[in-house]
Scaffold this active site. Structure first.
Site, PDB file in Angstrom:
ATOM      1  N   TYR A   1       5.890 -76.968  82.983  1.00 53.70           N
ATOM      2  CA  TYR A   1       6.385 -77.360  84.647  1.00 53.70           C
ATOM      3  C   TYR A   1       5.278 -77.224  85.653  1.00 53.70           C
ATOM      4  O   TYR A   1       5.017 -76.440  85.892  1.00 53.70           O
ATOM      5  CB  TYR A   1       7.392 -75.926  84.698  1.00 53.70           C
ATOM      6  CG  TYR A   1       8.959 -75.921  83.724  1.00 53.70           C
ATOM      7  CD1 TYR A   1       9.177 -77.358  82.424  1.00 53.70           C
ATOM      8  CD2 TYR A   1       9.167 -75.510  83.258  1.00 53.70           C
ATOM      9  CE1 TYR A   1      10.047 -77.395  82.437  1.00 53.70           C
ATOM     10  CE2 TYR A   1      10.737 -75.298  82.151  1.00 53.70           C
ATOM     11  CZ  TYR A   1      10.686 -76.541  81.788  1.00 53.70           C
ATOM     12  OH  TYR A   1      11.051 -76.530  80.881  1.00 53.70           O
TER      13      TYR A   1
ATOM     14  N   HIS B   1       9.038 -76.532  73.176  1.00 49.59           N
ATOM     15  CA  HIS B   1       8.576 -77.721  73.998  1.00 49.59           C
ATOM     16  C   HIS B   1       9.124 -78.921  73.862  1.00 49.59           C
ATOM     17  O   HIS B   1       8.200 -79.584  73.154  1.00 49.59           O
ATOM     18  CB  HIS B   1       8.066 -77.325  75.085  1.00 49.59           C
ATOM     19  CG  HIS B   1       8.575 -77.856  76.146  1.00 49.59           C
ATOM     20  ND1 HIS B   1       7.919 -77.810  77.880  1.00 49.59           N
ATOM     21  CD2 HIS B   1       9.603 -78.270  76.269  1.00 49.59           C
ATOM     22  CE1 HIS B   1       8.677 -77.547  78.545  1.00 49.59           C
ATOM     23  NE2 HIS B   1       9.856 -78.345  77.699  1.00 49.59           N
TER      24      HIS B   1
HETATM   25  P1  NAD Z   1      19.956 -78.648  86.686  1.00 50.91           P
HETATM   26  O1  NAD Z   1      20.574 -79.844  85.464  1.00 50.91           O
HETATM   27  O2  NAD Z   1      19.902 -77.104  86.277  1.00 50.91           O
HETATM   28  O3  NAD Z   1      19.516 -79.470  88.016  1.00 50.91           O
HETATM   29  C1  NAD Z   1      18.196 -79.198  88.666  1.00 50.91           C
HETATM   30  C2  NAD Z   1      18.454 -79.598  89.998  1.00 50.91           C
HETATM   31  O4  NAD Z   1      19.618 -79.110  90.764  1.00 50.91           O
HETATM   32  C3  NAD Z   1      17.104 -78.966  91.001  1.00 50.91           C
HETATM   33  O5  NAD Z   1      17.138 -79.873  91.506  1.00 50.91           O
HETATM   34  C4  NAD Z   1      17.584 -77.606  91.627  1.00 50.91           C
HETATM   35  O6  NAD Z   1      16.915 -76.896  93.062  1.00 50.91           O
HETATM   36  C5  NAD Z   1      19.613 -78.762  91.801  1.00 50.91           C
HETATM   37  N1  NAD Z   1      20.453 -77.743  92.549  1.00 50.91           N
HETATM   38  C6  NAD Z   1      20.605 -76.365  91.748  1.00 50.91           C
HETATM   39  N2  NAD Z   1      21.774 -75.987  92.200  1.00 50.91           N
HETATM   40  C7  NAD Z   1      22.237 -76.410  92.862  1.00 50.91           C
HETATM   41  C8  NAD Z   1      23.382 -76.559  94.011  1.00 50.91           C
HETATM   42  N3  NAD Z   1      24.137 -75.478  93.957  1.00 50.91           N
HETATM   43  N4  NAD Z   1      23.631 -77.706  94.438  1.00 50.91           N
HETATM   44  C9  NAD Z   1      22.554 -78.756  94.594  1.00 50.91           C
HETATM   45  N5  NAD Z   1      21.971 -78.716  93.981  1.00 50.91           N
HETATM   46  C10 NAD Z   1      21.129 -77.343  92.741  1.00 50.91           C
HETATM   47  O7  NAD Z   1      17.921 -79.426  85.654  1.00 50.91           O
HETATM   48  P2  NAD Z   1      16.701 -78.026  85.517  1.00 50.91           P
HETATM   49  O8  NAD Z   1      15.820 -78.180  85.811  1.00 50.91           O
HETATM   50  O9  NAD Z   1      16.067 -79.364  84.896  1.00 50.91           O
HETATM   51  O10 NAD Z   1      17.273 -77.949  84.182  1.00 50.91           O
HETATM   52  C11 NAD Z   1      17.735 -76.411  83.752  1.00 50.91           C
HETATM   53  C12 NAD Z   1      16.837 -75.255  83.158  1.00 50.91           C
HETATM   54  O11 NAD Z   1      16.393 -75.129  82.078  1.00 50.91           O
HETATM   55  C13 NAD Z   1      14.540 -75.888  83.551  1.00 50.91           C
HETATM   56  O12 NAD Z   1      14.878 -75.183  84.532  1.00 50.91           O
HETATM   57  C14 NAD Z   1      14.172 -75.420  82.741  1.00 50.91           C
HETATM   58  O13 NAD Z   1      13.673 -74.152  82.768  1.00 50.91           O
HETATM   59  C15 NAD Z   1      14.973 -75.351  81.856  1.00 50.91           C
HETATM   60  N6  NAD Z   1      15.505 -76.623  80.741  1.00 50.91           N
HETATM   61  C16 NAD Z   1      14.812 -76.974  80.156  1.00 50.91           C
HETATM   62  C17 NAD Z   1      14.525 -78.510  79.459  1.00 50.91           C
HETATM   63  C18 NAD Z   1      13.451 -78.335  77.689  1.00 50.91           C
HETATM   64  O14 NAD Z   1      13.718 -77.289  77.123  1.00 50.91           O
HETATM   65  N7  NAD Z   1      12.948 -79.000  76.819  1.00 50.91           N
HETATM   66  C19 NAD Z   1      14.740 -79.250  79.475  1.00 50.91           C
HETATM   67  C20 NAD Z   1      15.773 -78.781  80.466  1.00 50.91           C
HETATM   68  C21 NAD Z   1      15.621 -78.149  81.504  1.00 50.91           C
END
Ligand code: NAD
Length: 317
Positions: free
Chosen positions: A59, A124
């Site tokens: 990230y 990952h």
């Molecule tokens: P998400 O669906 O959580 O969306 C994140 C986006 O939504 C960001 O732009 C954030 O700022 C925004 N957001 C958060 N709260 C909000 C709100 N209340 N209103 C409007 N926008 C809002 O997607 P993500 O960040 O990709 O996934 C969450 C976490 O999961 C990641 O940060 C990561 O730690 C993990 N993740 C891991 C993998 C993997 O291991 N392959 C893949 C995806 C996500």
């Protein structure tokens, strides 16, 4: 102050806040985040009882790990009060799931995180490697890391759900403690549900990430790099517009939908500002006290019905 519900993560003994802090936005992957905003977000999350933080060297090319490490250090958080996960095998310059690389990776991550150990070390996005290498080389290497105490538990992450059964069917019980699935337990795609009984039978804890479908289910829409089809993006935009017309917020109902399934220990949401932390915690607490807005959920589900469970290709399998 009302506190977030905690749920058990498989056989790890961890009780995770149902809402977890996804730290990928701290690596600036959804737009720039100032150190002050990062610190304020983590501080507020802790105050509300969020005890699970997830990051990766991938990230923001290690920025997320460094920023999260700085925040936890500066806030002087007692180590035993938080559960921190990071990952290995995926880097900004490519994938490397070799035993040598992942063994080096954990030391690099611990230095950036300013920690002596992580609670969970995930491989990952394993669909980008050879799954047989994951089974025969990477997981045994992670088990050795687990024996050193640098990581307490082992996880695997990725998009296609078949990767989890492939690996879990070929590794001895207890080798993999948790899985992290993403974009498969949101209003538009709930395919993970079919895998939950299998994961339970294996004693594997379940983390589900991206309840907002990596920005699809937000008012401002997904980032440019989002891999969804135009059809899926359009449908989500229509659903967001519908909620807005009714004076409601799509992100709130989307997060609440994901939180409703208690077989999933925690829902990881990416958060980059105190405002987002506040909104998401309020949505989670609102679900416990008032339940979900069934009428709105039904309307959003109807709009998204034509694209239900539509996903996108990921990996080399
Ligand atoms: P998400 O669906 O959580 O969306 C994140 C986006 O939504 C960001 O732009 C954030 O700022 C925004 N957001 C958060 N709260 C909000 C709100 N209340 N209103 C409007 N926008 C809002 O997607 P993500 O960040 O990709 O996934 C969450 C976490 O999961 C990641 O940060 C990561 O730690 C993990 N993740 C891991 C993998 C993997 O291991 N392959 C893949 C995806 C996500």
């Amino acid at each position: 102050m009302a506190t977030l519900e905690r749920r058990e993560l498989g056989n790890t003994g961890f009780k995770l806040s149902c809402l977890g802090f996804g730290a990928s936005p701290l690596g600036n992957v959804f737009g720039d985040v100032s150190p002050a905003d990062a610190l304020a977000s983590v501080r507020l999350a802790l105050r509300y009882g969020i005890n699970f933080f997830d990051t990766s060297p991938y990230y923001g090319d290690t920025v997320s790990e460094t920023v999260l490490g700085n925040c936890l250090h500066e806030l002087n958080v007692p180590r035993e009060e938080i559960v921190v996960s990071t990952k290995c095998g995926r880097y900004i310059d490519g994938f490397d799931f070799s035993a040598e690389r992942v063994t080096r990776s954990i030391d690099e991550s611990l230095a950036r995180l300013k920690l002596d150990y992580v609670d969970i070390l995930h491989c990952h996005d394993i669909e980008f490697g050879s799954l047989d290498q994951i089974v025969n080389e990477t997981i045994p290497a992670l088990q050795k890391i687990r024996e050193t105490g640098k990581a307490r538990f082992i996880g695997i992450t990725g998009l296609p759900l078949e990767i989890f059964t492939y690996v879990l069917d070929r590794t001895p019980p207890g080798s993999v403690d948790v899985i992290l699935s993403y974009c498969h337990y949101s209003i538009n795609d709930s395919a993970l549900i079919d895998l939950l009984p299998y994961l339970k039978s294996k004693g594997v804890g379940v983390i589900s990430a991206s309840p907002l479908a990596m920005g699809l289910l937000t008012d401002y829409g997904p980032p440019e790099w989002h891999p969804a089809s135009l059809e899926l993006k359009d449908a989500c935009r229509d659903a967001a517009a519908h909620c807005k017309e009714k004076g409601k917020n799509i992100s709130k109902v989307a997060l609440q939908y994901s939180l409703m399934n208690k077989e999933i220990a925690t829902i990881l949401v990416g958060m980059n500002s105190p405002k987002q932390v506040e909104e998401n915690v309020t949505a989670a607490l609102g679900l416990s006290s008032l339940g979900i807005d069934q009428e709105l959920l039904h309307e959003v589900e109807t709009i998204l019905e034509p694209v239900k469970n539509q996903t996108w290709p990921s990996g080399i399998q």
